[in-house]
Design a protein around this motif. Structure first.
Motif, mmCIF file in Angstrom:
data_model
loop_
_atom_site.group_PDB
_atom_site.id
_atom_site.type_symbol
_atom_site.label_atom_id
_atom_site.label_comp_id
_atom_site.label_asym_id
_atom_site.label_seq_id
_atom_site.Cartn_x
_atom_site.Cartn_y
_atom_site.Cartn_z
ATOM 1 N N PHE A 1 2.190 -14.088 8.509
ATOM 2 C CA PHE A 1 2.976 -14.360 7.306
ATOM 3 C C PHE A 1 2.114 -14.569 6.073
ATOM 4 O O PHE A 1 2.592 -14.418 4.952
ATOM 5 N N LEU A 2 0.847 -14.939 6.250
ATOM 6 C CA LEU A 2 0.012 -15.343 5.113
ATOM 7 C C LEU A 2 -0.758 -14.188 4.495
ATOM 8 O O LEU A 2 -0.703 -13.974 3.282
ATOM 9 N N ASP A 3 -1.487 -13.423 5.308
ATOM 10 C CA ASP A 3 -2.249 -12.296 4.772
ATOM 11 C C ASP A 3 -1.369 -11.307 3.999
ATOM 12 O O ASP A 3 -1.782 -10.806 2.943
ATOM 13 N N PRO A 4 -0.153 -10.981 4.496
ATOM 14 C CA PRO A 4 0.668 -10.007 3.767
ATOM 15 C C PRO A 4 0.980 -10.397 2.329
ATOM 16 O O PRO A 4 1.077 -9.519 1.455
ATOM 17 N N TYR A 5 1.133 -11.695 2.040
ATOM 18 C CA TYR A 5 1.430 -12.087 0.657
ATOM 19 C C TYR A 5 0.221 -11.875 -0.248
ATOM 20 O O TYR A 5 0.363 -11.528 -1.429
ATOM 21 N N ILE A 6 -0.992 -12.074 0.285
ATOM 22 C CA ILE A 6 -2.205 -11.765 -0.477
ATOM 23 C C ILE A 6 -2.279 -10.261 -0.734
ATOM 24 O O ILE A 6 -2.537 -9.809 -1.864
ATOM 25 N N LEU A 7 -2.023 -9.482 0.302
ATOM 26 C CA LEU A 7 -2.099 -8.024 0.191
ATOM 27 C C LEU A 7 -0.991 -7.475 -0.716
ATOM 28 O O LEU A 7 -1.177 -6.461 -1.389
ATOM 29 N N GLU A 8 0.150 -8.150 -0.740
ATOM 30 C CA GLU A 8 1.230 -7.754 -1.651
ATOM 31 C C GLU A 8 0.814 -7.951 -3.109
ATOM 32 O O GLU A 8 1.067 -7.090 -3.953
ATOM 33 N N ARG A 9 0.165 -9.078 -3.379
ATOM 34 C CA ARG A 9 -0.314 -9.318 -4.741
ATOM 35 C C ARG A 9 -1.372 -8.287 -5.134
ATOM 36 O O ARG A 9 -1.444 -7.851 -6.282
ATOM 37 N N ALA A 10 -2.206 -7.919 -4.183
ATOM 38 C CA ALA A 10 -3.276 -6.961 -4.469
ATOM 39 C C ALA A 10 -2.738 -5.567 -4.740
ATOM 40 O O ALA A 10 -3.206 -4.869 -5.643
ATOM 41 N N SER A 11 -1.737 -5.163 -3.969
ATOM 42 C CA SER A 11 -1.240 -3.780 -4.052
ATOM 43 C C SER A 11 -0.031 -3.610 -4.956
ATOM 44 O O SER A 11 0.226 -2.507 -5.452
#
Length: 430
Positions: free
Chosen positions: A47-57
């Protein structure tokens, strides 16, 4: 339906904590800054990494897991992304060969070339040995190259590269930089919305990509089409109130999309900030970090009254992990601070220093089984007897307990709703 081709790269590593998420986010942000549309996926339950990757992409990040999602769901999501993406990135979980199924299993099935991130701190020529082992241990994997992370100097980078064969190139040597590090806590990375300077960190990390081979697009991969069954509108006319804030953010985007496909109207509320529950037919309390917000949650007595009224009216409530902790009489954090919660589910939980539950599981509900996972640091004590227990994907021992009480269903188990749409619908119906 015909296959769709798109440049794609699978980011992996020899172990956890090598910097995969930071590198994947940096790569996504770099190509996004070049005007490209980047779609990122994360392997395994997360659940955590995807939100970082969403902000990045700049785009929603979906999970891919051969056991939890199933092969068809994984393929369908990649085929859909390839329709308009300029680049697809997949971040692996743990080490390349860890887990069943592993990142290697997924990469081999999908035919996506691998780029392995290796933490090079304290390492020189041994880097080539680790790279050679990753590339040769399992035949049939396609390696695009390697990424050295936390490199100290240009000379260090040269030492890392000098024994790599030409078919295993060093794609990038990324310098050690505390300003791009992503902060962590007991369940993993700190949530994206809590990192005030996240965009600055991502842009700084992306700047390191510009002068490397990673600035070029990787080879194109063909993603075949997969026929998808129609989702019945079992929740048509139903309004589901879903907790969503810094305390309750652990929910798969695919779960919310499936609820909408089932016909439900979604209404979001914040147990931290809202004094009233939205008008609704059922409530969904996903997981999160209630232990970090004890006093605020405890002080919101107006919302507590509304939730008690919801249960007294005989309406359904489904709670997962942190959502279940919120239902309890009491919750205690690792420092020993304790606060009263909703007192809808008898019992209390205490945050431990060690992991108490981890792994892929399958839960049998009355309308069918759902696949998902568990990951928690709290120990629950309750007078309730479990309705059933989940089955571990490994087949070893009992999984998480499921509790049924006054119209509530609660468990540490996190369900992946698309694994069974009909069973999902039953969670939110009387």
């Amino acid at each position: 339906m015909t296959p769709r081709s798109c440049p794609a790269l699978f980011l992996t590593a020899p172990a956890s904590h090598q910097g995969k998420t930071t590198v994947t986010a940096a790569l996504a942000r770099h190509h996004r800054n070049q005007g490209r549309k980047v779609r990122v996926f994360k392997t395994g339950p997360d659940f955590l990494d995807p939100y970082i990757l969403e902000r990045a992409s700049g785009h929603t990040v979906y999970g891919l897991d051969l056991w939890m999602n199933g092969e068809d769901d994984c393929r369908a999501r990649l085929h859909q992304a390839a329709a308009d993406a300029d680049l697809i990135l997949v971040e692996g979980s743990m080490g390349l060969l860890d887990g069943t199924p592993s990142s290697a299993d997924l990469a081999a099935l999908l035919g996506i070339p691998l780029a392995a991130v290796i933490d090079a701190a304290g390492m020189a020529q041994t880097f080539a040995a680790v790279a050679h082992g990753l590339a040769s241990f399992r035949p049939g994997l396609s390696f695009h190259g390697f990424i050295a992370n936390h490199v100290a100097s240009e000379r260090h980078a040269d030492m890392l590269a000098e024994q790599l064969p030409s078919h295993l190139p060093l794609l990038a040597a990324l310098r050690r930089d505390e300003a791009v590090r992503l902060p962590e806590r007991h369940l993993g990375l700190v949530q994206a919305q809590e990192i005030a300077d996240l965009d600055a960190r991502l842009d700084r990390a992306a700047a390191q990509i510009a002068a490397t081979a990673l600035a070029e697009l990787p080879p194109a991969v063909a993603f075949p089409a997969v026929p998808q069954a129609d989702v019945p509108k079992r929740l048509a006319g139903q309004r589901i109130a879903i907790a969503r804030d810094a305390a309750f953010a652990f929910v798969y985007p695919a779960n919310l999309e499936l609820l909408a496909q089932l016909g439900a109207e979604l209404a979001f509320f914040s147990p931290l900030a809202d004094a009233a529950l939205p008008d609704c037919d059922s409530v969904y309390l996903p997981g999160g970090y209630p232990e970090l917000h004890l006093e605020t949650l405890s002080a919101n007595t107006a919302l507590k009254a509304d939730l008690h009224g919801h249960i007294q009216a005989g309406k359904p409530l489904y709670a997962e992990c942190g959502g279940m902790l919120y239902l309890l009489d009491r919750l205690t954090n690792r420092q020993g601070d304790s606060a009263a919660m909703l007192a809808l589910l008898p019992g209390e939980a205490v945050l431990q220093n060690r992991l108490c539950g981890l792994g892929l599981q399958e839960m049998a509900f009355p309308a069918g089984s759902l696949r998902g996972h568990t990951f928690h640091y709290t120990r629950l004590e309750t007078s309730l007897s479990p309705t059933t227990h989940a089955r571990k994907a490994s087949g070893a021992g009992l999984g998480e307990a499921l509790y049924r009480h006054k119209g509530m269903l609660a468990s540490y188990f996190h369900a992946y709703f698309p694994s069974n749409p009909l069973a999902t619908a039953s969670l939110f119906l009387p």
